[in-house]
Every structure is written in structure tokens, then in C-alpha cells.
Design an enzyme around this catalytic site. Structure first.
Site, mmCIF file in Angstrom:
data_model
loop_
_atom_site.group_PDB
_atom_site.id
_atom_site.type_symbol
_atom_site.label_atom_id
_atom_site.label_comp_id
_atom_site.label_asym_id
_atom_site.label_seq_id
_atom_site.Cartn_x
_atom_site.Cartn_y
_atom_site.Cartn_z
ATOM 1 N N SER A 129 -59.191 18.940 13.212
ATOM 2 C CA SER A 129 -57.812 19.085 13.676
ATOM 3 C C SER A 129 -56.816 18.642 12.623
ATOM 4 O O SER A 129 -55.642 18.988 12.717
ATOM 5 C CB SER A 129 -57.579 18.200 14.898
ATOM 6 O OG SER A 129 -58.343 18.613 15.977
ATOM 7 N N HIS A 185 -59.828 26.399 12.111
ATOM 8 C CA HIS A 185 -59.342 25.539 13.199
ATOM 9 C C HIS A 185 -59.023 26.375 14.438
ATOM 10 O O HIS A 185 -57.995 27.045 14.502
ATOM 11 C CB HIS A 185 -58.101 24.770 12.709
ATOM 12 C CG HIS A 185 -57.570 23.783 13.693
ATOM 13 N ND1 HIS A 185 -56.254 23.374 13.701
ATOM 14 C CD2 HIS A 185 -58.179 23.110 14.706
ATOM 15 C CE1 HIS A 185 -56.079 22.501 14.676
ATOM 16 N NE2 HIS A 185 -57.224 22.322 15.295
HETATM 17 N N1 CAA Z 1 -62.509 27.042 28.918
HETATM 18 C C1 CAA Z 1 -62.578 28.387 28.944
HETATM 19 N N2 CAA Z 1 -61.724 29.168 29.637
HETATM 20 C C2 CAA Z 1 -60.774 28.544 30.353
HETATM 21 C C3 CAA Z 1 -60.642 27.140 30.390
HETATM 22 C C4 CAA Z 1 -61.572 26.376 29.628
HETATM 23 N N3 CAA Z 1 -61.505 25.027 29.574
HETATM 24 N N4 CAA Z 1 -59.604 26.826 31.200
HETATM 25 C C5 CAA Z 1 -59.096 27.985 31.654
HETATM 26 N N5 CAA Z 1 -59.797 29.015 31.138
HETATM 27 C C6 CAA Z 1 -59.550 30.445 31.371
HETATM 28 C C7 CAA Z 1 -59.774 30.839 32.823
HETATM 29 O O1 CAA Z 1 -61.125 31.192 33.054
HETATM 30 C C8 CAA Z 1 -58.850 32.037 32.965
HETATM 31 O O2 CAA Z 1 -59.479 33.178 32.389
HETATM 32 P P1 CAA Z 1 -59.242 34.653 32.994
HETATM 33 O O3 CAA Z 1 -57.779 34.931 32.882
HETATM 34 O O4 CAA Z 1 -60.075 35.512 32.090
HETATM 35 O O5 CAA Z 1 -59.716 34.603 34.396
HETATM 36 C C9 CAA Z 1 -57.653 31.702 32.052
HETATM 37 O O6 CAA Z 1 -58.144 30.703 31.138
HETATM 38 C C10 CAA Z 1 -56.486 31.151 32.822
HETATM 39 O O7 CAA Z 1 -56.978 30.031 33.551
HETATM 40 P P2 CAA Z 1 -56.316 29.477 34.895
HETATM 41 O O8 CAA Z 1 -55.640 30.591 35.634
HETATM 42 O O9 CAA Z 1 -57.338 28.671 35.631
HETATM 43 O O10 CAA Z 1 -55.298 28.403 34.398
HETATM 44 P P3 CAA Z 1 -53.923 28.525 33.657
HETATM 45 O O11 CAA Z 1 -53.251 29.821 33.842
HETATM 46 O O12 CAA Z 1 -53.248 27.284 34.047
HETATM 47 O O13 CAA Z 1 -54.313 28.449 32.100
HETATM 48 C C11 CAA Z 1 -54.756 27.276 30.105
HETATM 49 C C12 CAA Z 1 -55.115 27.443 31.584
HETATM 50 C C13 CAA Z 1 -55.056 28.555 29.344
HETATM 51 C C14 CAA Z 1 -55.627 26.144 29.579
HETATM 52 C C15 CAA Z 1 -53.214 26.940 30.010
HETATM 53 O O14 CAA Z 1 -52.912 25.845 30.841
HETATM 54 C C16 CAA Z 1 -52.757 26.638 28.611
HETATM 55 O O15 CAA Z 1 -52.519 27.529 27.799
HETATM 56 N N6 CAA Z 1 -52.603 25.310 28.276
HETATM 57 C C17 CAA Z 1 -52.190 24.886 26.954
HETATM 58 C C18 CAA Z 1 -53.361 24.931 26.015
HETATM 59 C C19 CAA Z 1 -53.004 24.476 24.623
HETATM 60 O O16 CAA Z 1 -51.886 24.125 24.301
HETATM 61 N N7 CAA Z 1 -54.015 24.476 23.759
HETATM 62 C C20 CAA Z 1 -53.888 23.988 22.419
HETATM 63 C C21 CAA Z 1 -54.335 22.553 22.390
HETATM 64 S S1 CAA Z 1 -54.133 21.856 20.786
HETATM 65 C C22 CAA Z 1 -55.494 22.352 19.945
HETATM 66 O O17 CAA Z 1 -56.365 22.984 20.426
HETATM 67 C C23 CAA Z 1 -55.543 21.953 18.523
HETATM 68 C C24 CAA Z 1 -56.053 20.593 18.215
HETATM 69 O O18 CAA Z 1 -56.538 20.422 17.093
HETATM 70 C C25 CAA Z 1 -55.941 19.445 19.135
HETATM 71 P P1 NAD Z 2 -66.256 16.340 21.738
HETATM 72 O O1 NAD Z 2 -66.249 14.856 21.781
HETATM 73 O O2 NAD Z 2 -66.070 17.119 23.002
HETATM 74 O O3 NAD Z 2 -67.640 16.872 21.078
HETATM 75 C C1 NAD Z 2 -68.181 16.411 19.869
HETATM 76 C C2 NAD Z 2 -69.690 16.660 19.922
HETATM 77 O O4 NAD Z 2 -70.236 16.441 18.616
HETATM 78 C C3 NAD Z 2 -70.455 15.733 20.883
HETATM 79 O O5 NAD Z 2 -71.255 16.508 21.761
HETATM 80 C C4 NAD Z 2 -71.351 14.873 19.959
HETATM 81 O O6 NAD Z 2 -72.604 14.556 20.527
HETATM 82 C C5 NAD Z 2 -71.510 15.819 18.765
HETATM 83 N N1 NAD Z 2 -71.839 15.155 17.484
HETATM 84 C C6 NAD Z 2 -71.306 14.019 16.977
HETATM 85 N N2 NAD Z 2 -71.832 13.780 15.749
HETATM 86 C C7 NAD Z 2 -72.709 14.791 15.490
HETATM 87 C C8 NAD Z 2 -73.556 15.128 14.395
HETATM 88 N N3 NAD Z 2 -73.614 14.347 13.313
HETATM 89 N N4 NAD Z 2 -74.316 16.244 14.488
HETATM 90 C C9 NAD Z 2 -74.268 17.041 15.594
HETATM 91 N N5 NAD Z 2 -73.471 16.769 16.659
HETATM 92 C C10 NAD Z 2 -72.714 15.670 16.604
HETATM 93 O O7 NAD Z 2 -65.155 16.736 20.659
HETATM 94 P P2 NAD Z 2 -64.265 18.077 20.562
HETATM 95 O O8 NAD Z 2 -63.021 17.896 21.367
HETATM 96 O O9 NAD Z 2 -65.143 19.251 20.771
HETATM 97 O O10 NAD Z 2 -63.803 18.010 19.028
HETATM 98 C C11 NAD Z 2 -64.672 18.363 17.966
HETATM 99 C C12 NAD Z 2 -63.849 18.635 16.707
HETATM 100 O O11 NAD Z 2 -62.914 19.692 16.970
HETATM 101 C C13 NAD Z 2 -63.023 17.448 16.212
HETATM 102 O O12 NAD Z 2 -62.980 17.482 14.808
HETATM 103 C C14 NAD Z 2 -61.647 17.731 16.803
HETATM 104 O O13 NAD Z 2 -60.599 17.130 16.079
HETATM 105 C C15 NAD Z 2 -61.598 19.252 16.666
HETATM 106 N N6 NAD Z 2 -60.674 19.928 17.584
HETATM 107 C C16 NAD Z 2 -60.511 19.452 18.855
HETATM 108 C C17 NAD Z 2 -59.641 20.118 19.711
HETATM 109 C C18 NAD Z 2 -59.445 19.645 21.114
HETATM 110 O O14 NAD Z 2 -58.501 20.096 21.788
HETATM 111 N N7 NAD Z 2 -60.289 18.763 21.645
HETATM 112 C C19 NAD Z 2 -58.965 21.266 19.274
HETATM 113 C C20 NAD Z 2 -59.188 21.741 17.971
HETATM 114 C C21 NAD Z 2 -60.033 21.050 17.130
#
Ligand code: CAA
Ligand code: NAD
Length: 283
Positions: free
Chosen positions: A119, A140
Site C-alpha cells: 500500500s 497495487h
Molecule cells: N469482496 C468481494 N466482493 C464484494 C465485497 C468483498 N469484500 N463486498 C462487496 N462485494 C461485491 C458484492 O458481491 C456486490 O457484487 P455484485 O454487484 O456483483 O452483486 C457488490 O460488491 C456491491 O456490494 P453490496 O451491494 O453488498 O454493497 P455496496 O453497494 O455497499 O458496495 C463496496 C460495497 C463495493 C465495498 C462499497 O461500499 C465501496 O465501494 N466501498 C469503498 C471501497 C474503497 O474505498 N476501497 C478502497 C480501499 S483503499 C485500498 O484498497 C488501498 C489500500 O492500499 C488501503
Molecule cells: P491480511 O492480514 O488480510 O493478510 C495477510 C496474509 O499474509 C495473512 O494470511 C498471513 O498469514 C500471510 N503472510 C504473512 N507473512 C507471510 C509470508 N512470509 N508468506 C506467506 N504468507 C504470509 O492483509 P491484507 O489486508 O490482505 O494486506 C496484504 C497487503 O496488501 C499489505 O501489504 C497491505 O498493505 C496491502 N493492501 C491492503 C489493502 C487493504 O485494504 N487491506 C488494500 C491494498 C493493498
């Protein structure tokens, strides 16, 4: 280059989602985790999501079975020895990631590309830990992977044009939209998203409003699909804290200091949805 066999390392929420989209795109995928129970959980989650998509008529029963049959699970990293691409999605920690990349560098074929789903961590530093830095890149994906269209592709300073092109082509094959980004802390997505989430946590910490009210303001006022605290719980509070620490250290600017309440929750083991408790309760 052609990419036929892929390994995804880490079967958590991101790794399982990444493995699913590759399998749905006709590619053989091996899903790897250190823990057998994490692997089983990752595979059964994929099976359930594919079944739900078939029930909803979003894919045929044949495509559902074919996608699942392209997947296999392994706890043995040596199984990467015939992979053209490996995507690492383990915990957001530089030491853990560099160790995985060093092992993969020894195991995988010479032509293989090694990608990280980090991330925020520097791809340049991960690349430097290997003997094939020009074949290391950031790929990513966003959470939930099967739903979100974006893949941020991060070029390390050493990444070759050939590697970049192969990953951009692969992203399009997965029916996702690539955006090319240079390697700086948090890239684009988390440099913008995570300070907003951290500020939402400060808003609760300073007693300005409850988590529910902060989320309602952002959902109804700004049309965000999830409020920032629900989103933080969804991402994982440990991951949010790691990202804020990378931004804080990488830019040396106090505006990125992680909120003490975020630290406290992570220390308590309140990691959000995955642990059953964060800003909200999921029991
Ligand atoms: N895994 C897989 N599919 C999922 C899911 C999950 N955890 N959650 C929901 N879905 C799917 C559902 O199956 C549904 O699919 P269909 O349309 O094909 O039936 C669709 O998503 C919509 O789901 P819902 O109607 O149940 O729920 P919703 O309309 O509230 O949408 C959401 C759910 C898509 C998660 C929405 O709330 C959303 O877009 N949230 C924001 C997500 C976001 O910002 N993501 C980025 C996070 S940051 C990141 O990823 C980067 C990082 O490094 C941290
Ligand atoms: P998570 O905690 O759900 O899963 C991590 C998994 O990695 C666990 O099942 C753990 O057992 C496994 N693991 C740890 N060390 C390992 C190794 N040496 N070999 C094999 N498996 C190992 O974490 P996550 O949310 O899936 O995040 C994973 C990566 O993706 C991180 O780098 C995170 O920053 C990035 N990421 C996360 C998100 C998010 O929304 N959570 C979005 C984009 C990117």
C-alpha cells in the site's frame, strides 16, 4: 512476454481477491500462505464469492467451475519455480516483504516478474533486495479486489520498460484500469486517502463527533460509499497505521503523524473487521 502461471503470496483479504480475479481471467493461479488455516479461509472465500456470482447470473456455472479449477493452494514457496509472475500480498512490513522477495529471487525462473501489492512501502527498496531489480514492480490492487477497477502500477527507479509494459497489459487483461505512478510514499491512492482517514480518527479522538456521525457526514455529505471509519475497519487498522508511519517517516512532515487513538486500537488488537472489533463491532 506471456504470463501463464501466477503465484499470489498471502491468502488474506487482498491475496484471495487477487487470486480470484486472475483465475476468472483464465490464468492458472497458485495461492500461497504460511498458515494452512489462512490458506483454507482464502480458498473457501473465493469459492463462496464465485458461487454467489453464478447464483446472481453474473457468470455461468461452467465458468464458475473453470475459474475455481484454475486455483490451487500451497504453503510451499518452492512451488513458485514455474511461475511467470508472483504477486506478494503479505503483511505491510518491509523486513517481511524483503525476505519474501529474496526467497522468490532464488526460486523463480530468470524471466519471472516479482510484483508487490504494498500500500505504501518503497518498491525501489524491495527491488534493491533482489538480483533482478529491473523485474520488480508495484501492482497495487484496491479492496475489495473483485469489485474495484483501479490498479496503481508503481515503477521502482530500477523497473524496466519491458516489465512495466507486461504488467500494464496484464492489468488490462484482468479488466482493470491501470494508472502509472512514481515510487514515493503512499503513491497517489494512500497519500490522499489515508490522511483523510487519520483526520477522521482525530475528529473522534478530540470528541468532535461519534464514529457513526463522522461516517454519516462523509456518506451523506460527500457521497462516499463508506464513511472513513467504516473504511478504516474494512482496510484493517494495522494496515492504516503502517501506511501513516510510512508517510510520516518518508516525508518527515508532522501532518502525517498517526492519531494516538489509532495506535491504541492497534495495540489492543482491535484491527477492524478482520479481528471482529475496530471503530465498530462485528461479532
Ligand atoms: N469482496 C468481494 N466482493 C464484494 C465485497 C468483498 N469484500 N463486498 C462487496 N462485494 C461485491 C458484492 O458481491 C456486490 O457484487 P455484485 O454487484 O456483483 O452483486 C457488490 O460488491 C456491491 O456490494 P453490496 O451491494 O453488498 O454493497 P455496496 O453497494 O455497499 O458496495 C463496496 C460495497 C463495493 C465495498 C462499497 O461500499 C465501496 O465501494 N466501498 C469503498 C471501497 C474503497 O474505498 N476501497 C478502497 C480501499 S483503499 C485500498 O484498497 C488501498 C489500500 O492500499 C488501503
Ligand atoms: P491480511 O492480514 O488480510 O493478510 C495477510 C496474509 O499474509 C495473512 O494470511 C498471513 O498469514 C500471510 N503472510 C504473512 N507473512 C507471510 C509470508 N512470509 N508468506 C506467506 N504468507 C504470509 O492483509 P491484507 O489486508 O490482505 O494486506 C496484504 C497487503 O496488501 C499489505 O501489504 C497491505 O498493505 C496491502 N493492501 C491492503 C489493502 C487493504 O485494504 N487491506 C488494500 C491494498 C493493498
Amino acid at each position: 512476454m506471456s504470463i501463464n502461471t501466477v503465484m499470489v503470496i498471502g491468502a488474506g483479504q487482498m491475496g484471495a481477491g487477487i487470486a480470484q480475479v486472475f483465475a476468472q481471467s483464465g490464468i492458472q493461479v497458485k495461492l500461497n500462505d504460511l498458515q494452512q488455516d489462512a490458506l483454507d479461509k482464502g480458498l473457501s472465500g473465493i469459492e463462496k464469492r464465485l458461487a454467489r456470482a453464478a447464483e446472481k447470473g453474473k457468470m455461468s456455472a461452467e465458468d464458475q467451475t473453470a475459474a475455481f479449477n484454475r486455483l490451487s493452494g500451497t504453503t510451499n514457496l518452492e512451488d513458485a519455480s514455474d511461475c511467470d509472475l508472483v504477486i506478494e500480498a503479505v503483511v505491510e512490513n518491509m523486513d517481511v516483504k524483503t525476505k519474501v522477495f529474496q526467497q522468490l529471487d532464488k526460486i523463480t525462473p530468470k524471466h519471472a516478474i516479482l510484483a508487490s501489492n504494498t500500500s505504501s512501502l518503497p518498491i525501489t527498496e524491495i527491488a534493491a533486495a533482489t538480483n533482478r531489480p529491473s523485474q520488480v514492480i508495484g501492482m497495487h490492487f484496491m479492496n475489495p479486489v473483485p469489485v474495484m477497477k483501479l490498479v496503481e502500477i508503481i515503477r521502482a527507479i530500477q523497473t524496466s520498460d519491458e516489465t512495466y509494459q507486461a504488467i500494464e497489459d496484464m492489468t488490462k487483461q484482468l479488466n482493470k484500469s491501470p494508472v502509472e505512478v512514481e515510487d514515493f510514499p503512499g503513491f497517489v491512492s494512500n497519500r490522499i486517502l489515508m490522511p483523510m482517514i487519520n483526520e477522521a480518527i482525530y475528529t473522534v479522538y478530540e470528541g468532535v463527533a461519534s464514529p457513526e456521525d463522522v461516517d454519516t457526514v462523509m456518506k451523506l455529505g460527500m457521497n462516499h460509499p463508506m464513511g472513513p471509519l467504516t473504511l478504516a475497519d474494512f482496510i484493517g487498522l494495522d494496515t492504516c497505521l503502517y501506511i501513516m508511519e510510512v508517510l510520516h517517516e518518508g516525508f518527515g512532515d508532522s501532518k502525517y503523524r498517526p492519531c494516538p487513538l489509532l495506535r491504541k486500537y492497534v495495540k489492543a488488537g482491535w484491527l477492524g473487521k478482520k479481528s471482529g472489533r475496530g471503530f465498530y463491532s462485528y461479532e
